[in-house]
Design a protein around this motif. Structure first.
Motif, PDB file in Angstrom:
ATOM      1  N   ALA A 263       0.606  -1.729   2.571  1.00 36.59           N
ATOM      2  CA  ALA A 263       1.864  -1.672   2.418  1.00 36.59           C
ATOM      3  C   ALA A 263       2.595  -3.001   2.082  1.00 36.59           C
ATOM      4  O   ALA A 263       3.549  -3.251   2.182  1.00 36.59           O
ATOM      5  N   SER A 264       1.666  -4.028   1.673  1.00 32.80           N
ATOM      6  CA  SER A 264       2.158  -5.278   1.480  1.00 32.80           C
ATOM      7  C   SER A 264       2.673  -5.392  -0.205  1.00 32.80           C
ATOM      8  O   SER A 264       2.420  -4.509  -0.898  1.00 32.80           O
ATOM      9  N   GLU A 265       2.729  -6.769  -0.521  1.00 35.01           N
ATOM     10  CA  GLU A 265       3.379  -6.951  -1.744  1.00 35.01           C
ATOM     11  C   GLU A 265       2.539  -8.227  -2.582  1.00 35.01           C
ATOM     12  O   GLU A 265       2.178  -8.892  -1.691  1.00 35.01           O
ATOM     13  N   ILE A 266       2.264  -7.850  -3.563  1.00 33.46           N
ATOM     14  CA  ILE A 266       1.274  -8.949  -4.031  1.00 33.46           C
ATOM     15  C   ILE A 266       1.843  -9.607  -5.712  1.00 33.46           C
ATOM     16  O   ILE A 266       2.784  -9.064  -6.126  1.00 33.46           O
ATOM     17  N   ILE A 267       1.372 -10.628  -5.971  1.00 31.78           N
ATOM     18  CA  ILE A 267       1.787 -11.306  -7.038  1.00 31.78           C
ATOM     19  C   ILE A 267       3.475 -11.487  -7.207  1.00 31.78           C
ATOM     20  O   ILE A 267       4.104 -10.830  -8.135  1.00 31.78           O
ATOM     21  N   PRO A 268       3.821 -12.538  -6.347  1.00 30.78           N
ATOM     22  CA  PRO A 268       5.337 -12.741  -6.546  1.00 30.78           C
ATOM     23  C   PRO A 268       5.485 -13.700  -8.041  1.00 30.78           C
ATOM     24  O   PRO A 268       4.599 -14.311  -8.298  1.00 30.78           O
ATOM     25  N   PRO A 269       6.701 -13.626  -8.492  1.00 32.40           N
ATOM     26  CA  PRO A 269       7.755 -12.899  -7.816  1.00 32.40           C
ATOM     27  C   PRO A 269       8.064 -11.456  -8.294  1.00 32.40           C
ATOM     28  O   PRO A 269       9.091 -10.939  -8.098  1.00 32.40           O
ATOM     29  N   TYR A 270       7.237 -10.921  -9.161  1.00 36.31           N
ATOM     30  CA  TYR A 270       7.192  -9.416  -9.481  1.00 36.31           C
ATOM     31  C   TYR A 270       7.186  -8.620  -8.331  1.00 36.31           C
ATOM     32  O   TYR A 270       7.709  -7.484  -8.529  1.00 36.31           O
ATOM     33  N   ASN A 271       6.183  -8.859  -7.324  1.00 39.67           N
ATOM     34  CA  ASN A 271       6.096  -8.085  -6.318  1.00 39.67           C
ATOM     35  C   ASN A 271       5.617  -6.709  -6.495  1.00 39.67           C
ATOM     36  O   ASN A 271       6.171  -5.594  -6.380  1.00 39.67           O
ATOM     37  N   PHE A 272       4.397  -6.772  -6.987  1.00 37.93           N
ATOM     38  CA  PHE A 272       3.610  -5.507  -7.312  1.00 37.93           C
ATOM     39  C   PHE A 272       3.295  -4.884  -5.800  1.00 37.93           C
ATOM     40  O   PHE A 272       2.875  -5.770  -4.908  1.00 37.93           O
ATOM     41  N   LYS A 273       3.025  -3.728  -5.447  1.00 37.48           N
ATOM     42  CA  LYS A 273       2.703  -3.098  -4.440  1.00 37.48           C
ATOM     43  C   LYS A 273       1.254  -2.997  -4.233  1.00 37.48           C
ATOM     44  O   LYS A 273       0.621  -2.842  -5.141  1.00 37.48           O
ATOM     45  N   ILE A 274       0.849  -3.225  -3.155  1.00 35.75           N
ATOM     46  CA  ILE A 274      -0.756  -2.980  -2.908  1.00 35.75           C
ATOM     47  C   ILE A 274      -1.193  -1.862  -2.996  1.00 35.75           C
ATOM     48  O   ILE A 274      -2.290  -1.724  -3.481  1.00 35.75           O
TER      49      ILE A 274
ATOM     50  N   GLY B 258      17.179  -4.390 -19.280  1.00 39.30           N
ATOM     51  CA  GLY B 258      16.412  -5.272 -20.060  1.00 39.30           C
ATOM     52  C   GLY B 258      15.053  -5.820 -19.350  1.00 39.30           C
ATOM     53  O   GLY B 258      14.434  -6.988 -19.718  1.00 39.30           O
ATOM     54  N   THR B 259      14.628  -5.045 -18.567  1.00 42.59           N
ATOM     55  CA  THR B 259      13.594  -5.530 -17.663  1.00 42.59           C
ATOM     56  C   THR B 259      12.145  -4.421 -17.614  1.00 42.59           C
ATOM     57  O   THR B 259      11.420  -4.741 -17.319  1.00 42.59           O
ATOM     58  N   PHE B 260      12.523  -3.284 -18.209  1.00 45.70           N
ATOM     59  CA  PHE B 260      11.743  -2.282 -18.262  1.00 45.70           C
ATOM     60  C   PHE B 260      10.355  -2.577 -18.971  1.00 45.70           C
ATOM     61  O   PHE B 260       9.132  -2.317 -18.375  1.00 45.70           O
ATOM     62  N   SER B 261      10.322  -3.394 -19.990  1.00 45.92           N
ATOM     63  CA  SER B 261       8.944  -3.384 -20.583  1.00 45.92           C
ATOM     64  C   SER B 261       8.029  -4.621 -20.391  1.00 45.92           C
ATOM     65  O   SER B 261       7.193  -4.786 -20.413  1.00 45.92           O
ATOM     66  N   GLY B 262       8.899  -5.497 -19.213  1.00 48.04           N
ATOM     67  CA  GLY B 262       8.205  -6.710 -18.650  1.00 48.04           C
ATOM     68  C   GLY B 262       7.518  -6.451 -17.315  1.00 48.04           C
ATOM     69  O   GLY B 262       7.532  -5.114 -17.046  1.00 48.04           O
ATOM     70  N   LEU B 263       7.256  -7.275 -16.763  1.00 44.67           N
ATOM     71  CA  LEU B 263       6.419  -7.320 -15.587  1.00 44.67           C
ATOM     72  C   LEU B 263       7.268  -6.756 -14.247  1.00 44.67           C
ATOM     73  O   LEU B 263       6.674  -6.212 -13.263  1.00 44.67           O
ATOM     74  N   THR B 264       8.675  -7.135 -14.265  1.00 44.69           N
ATOM     75  CA  THR B 264       9.387  -6.638 -13.362  1.00 44.69           C
ATOM     76  C   THR B 264       9.519  -5.247 -13.226  1.00 44.69           C
ATOM     77  O   THR B 264       9.477  -4.368 -12.280  1.00 44.69           O
ATOM     78  N   GLY B 265       9.606  -4.627 -14.535  1.00 47.70           N
ATOM     79  CA  GLY B 265       9.707  -3.317 -14.743  1.00 47.70           C
ATOM     80  C   GLY B 265       8.379  -2.670 -14.323  1.00 47.70           C
ATOM     81  O   GLY B 265       8.354  -1.666 -13.731  1.00 47.70           O
TER      82      GLY B 265
END
Lengths: 347, 260
Positions: free
Chosen positions: A181-192, A47-54
């Motif tokens: 190697a950091s992460e951005i845009i919490p809570p989705y945590n896109f990779k840099i 249920g998360t593929f189509s959203g920002l988490t996915g």
């Protein structure tokens, strides 16, 4: 449209917006992207593929593939292949890792030297291709196996294992990790890495369509002799492309070294064909002279979606390779049909 | 006109490849604002001659003079720098690239300072369109790939490009051999237009009819040697055709064909 245009030429069938759109090299890939996205959204079990988490997940796969695909696309437009691009990820990671752990070098200095080293490997690839006149397929295949052997041999000789670990003790590790190697845009945590990917695609697109060097890339891939006869420095252009490809692989090597804090000697092996698939899916011609950086980026996005989508559908991930094979074939078929229908180029 | 220094001159040039002598003691001169035709059948040495003029090969013996000064060319780039442009049979165009990109290939106009230096596409497109219009070819859209143009149009693009980038001597390698009657006429018109701009044109062909329509001076090449030299006032078309076909041989052939 201006109101004072010359009378329309009767020899020109009107080019509709659709025809003009269909002429873009990446159009087949874009349609594929939409189909793949809808498909995996439907079969998704989480249920998360189509959203920002996915999206945060599949863009990570897409970015670490796509950073190299950008350079591989330019190289393919320039009429050459680089089969050593995958193993180069491992080589670069091991090189930086060994400098940090065995020679107590600062992380930033090690990264800098790794890029120089990668440029050197790319130069050797390009120089050998241009000097021997052998197909780049063969030259870089030889480089692929040589580096594969060196990766294992050197790592075992120095560390007695098949991995380099303990990078996080190097000076400057934390600041380097923020950049690579950091992460951005919490809570989705896109990779840099996604940012690196976007920036590189934008620069490559600009270079390709708006600069002299871009013009030369199309020319050396489209017709090497014509390019030479009009005064294009064919040798310099192609060698530069090989160097950029190796350096892009080094960037991914450094990203994964900093993420995992260690490097396996076998890292990156097998990726070289994934890069070529992404570029071809994105509309780059295998014969050179045609394609785009954005197309390669779309191809990478499709591959990212496929890998994550299959996992999210709770299928066995072994099936991703079958999927890649099918998508490659379908994309090339569609691209060929489209270009035959809309390009109208007599060859 | 003997006091005028020729734009390009060959003096006793020979070229051999191993034991094969492709050219022997060839002398010729090419003047500004005139069309010099080199006629020869297959294997006469035309290709070797072009390659020497355009800098692809260096002569084994003899001299090449540009505006009276001896020169040595080691690559087509050297020749280009001295204003000698060659339109090869393959036209040196890239089919998948657009007309304007082909037109400016290797000589791209740029704008903005480094690192933002980029192609001045607007300027390039308008120059390309204007130059081609000057040649009497109304290009539909400078963005269309060169591969979509007809053979004659492609030839025009190649010629216009050479003239635009300051060619003082324009060498055309069999520009009409692959074209239909009408398209050949168009290309011959381009040749005259280039001549009127003061360019020294070298027109290499095996077709004496085409040569006679535009030529001011004719050289006849056979078996690697210069057999004859005519100026336009000295020779009629029939004589040229006969000389080219080896006179007696042609009559024998005509006789043979009549008896079929």
């Amino acid at each position: 449209m201006s109101t004072v245009t010359a009378p329309a030429d009767e020899r020109v069938a009107k080019t509709s917006v659709i025809t003009r759109l269909m002429r873009r090299p990446e159009i087949g890939a874009l349609m594929g992207l939409i189909v793949v996205y809808i498909f995996f959204s439907v079969v998704d079990q989480t249920g998360t593929f189509s959203g920002l988490t996915g999206a945060a997940r599949w863009t990570d796969v897409a970015a670490t593939t796509g950073i190299v695909v950008v350079a591989v696309s330019l190289l393919m437009i320039g009429g050459e292949f680089d089969l050593s691009a995958g193993v180069m990820i491992g080589t670069a990671g091991l090189f930086a890792g060994l400098l940090i752990t065995e020679y107590q070098m600062g992380v930033w200095l090690a990264i800098f030297l790794t890029f120089i080293f990668a440029a050197g490997i790319g130069f050797i690839n390009g120089w050998l291709v241009m000097t021997t006149g052998l197909p780049s397929f063969i030259v870089t295949l030889a480089m692929f196996f040589s580096l594969r052997g060196i990766n294992l041999g050197v790592t075992k000789a120095i560390t007695d294992t098949v991995r380099v670990a303990g990078v996080d003790e190097g000076a400057g590790f934390d600041s380097a990790r923020v950049v690579f190697a950091s992460e951005i845009i919490p809570p989705y945590n896109f990779k840099i890495a996604v940012v690196w990917w976007f920036v590189l695609v934008a620069i490559a697109t600009w270079v390709l369509t708006r600069t002299k060097f871009g013009n030369w890339i199309f020319a050396v891939g489209g017709d090497k002799n014509a390019a030479r006869n009009t005064g294009v420095p064919v040798r310099r252009t192609k060698i530069t492309l090989f160097m950029l490809t190796s350096m892009s692989a080094a960037l991914v090597g450094i990203i994964s070294l900093l993420r995992l804090r260690s490097m396996q000697a076998g890292q990156g092996v097998g990726e070289e064909f994934v890069f070529i698939i992404a570029a071809v899916v994105g509309g780059c011609l295998l014969t050179g002279g045609y394609g785009s950086a954005i197309g390669g980026a779309i191809g990478s996005a499709i591959i990212g979606m496929a890998f994550i989508g299959i996992a999210y559908a709770r299928w066995n991930t072994d099936w991703s390779w079958l999927f890649l094979g099918l998508i490659l074939f379908a994309a090339v078929l569609v691209n060929t049909l489209i270009s035959r229908r809309f390009q109208g180029v007599r060859r | 006109m003997t006091d005028v220094t020729p734009a390009l001159q060959l003096v006793d040039v020979s070229k051999s490849f191993g034991s094969v002598i492709a050219l022997r003691n060839v002398s010729m001169h090419v003047d500004n604002g005139s069309v010099t035709c080199v006629l020869g059948d297959n294997g006469a040495g035309k290709s070797t001659l072009i390659k020497i003029l355009s800098g692809v090969h260096e002569p084994s013996e003899g001299q090449l003079l540009v505006n009276g000064a001896p020169k040595r060319f080691t690559s087509p780039r050297d020749a280009l720098e001295d204003g000698i442009a060659t339109v090869f049979q393959d036209l040196a165009t890239v089919p998948l690239m657009s007309v304007w990109r082909n037109f400016f290939l290797g000589n791209e106009p740029t704008e903005w300072p480094w690192p933002f230096r980029r192609l001045n596409a607007k300027k390039a497109k308008s120059i390309c369109k204007a130059e081609l219009l000057d040649m009497g070819i109304d290009i539909r859209d400078p963005e269309q790939p060169v591969g979509t143009l007809s053979g004659g149009e492609r030839q025009a693009v190649a010629i216009a490009r050479a003239v635009h980038f300051g060619a003082n001597v324009l060498i055309l390698d069999e520009p009409t051999s692959a074209l239909g009657v009408k398209q050949s006429g168009v290309v011959l018109k381009y040749i005259l237009q280039a001549k009127e701009r003061g360019v020294a044109v070298v027109f290499i062909t095996h077709n004496p009819h085409h040569a006679y329509l535009v030529g001011d001076r004719f050289y006849l090449l056979n078996r690697g040697q210069m057999m004859a030299e005519y100026t336009r006032s000295e020779v009629s078309r029939d004589e040229l055709v006969k000389a080219m076909a080896g006179g007696a041989e042609l009559e024998a052939l005509a006789h043979e064909l009549e008896n079929l």
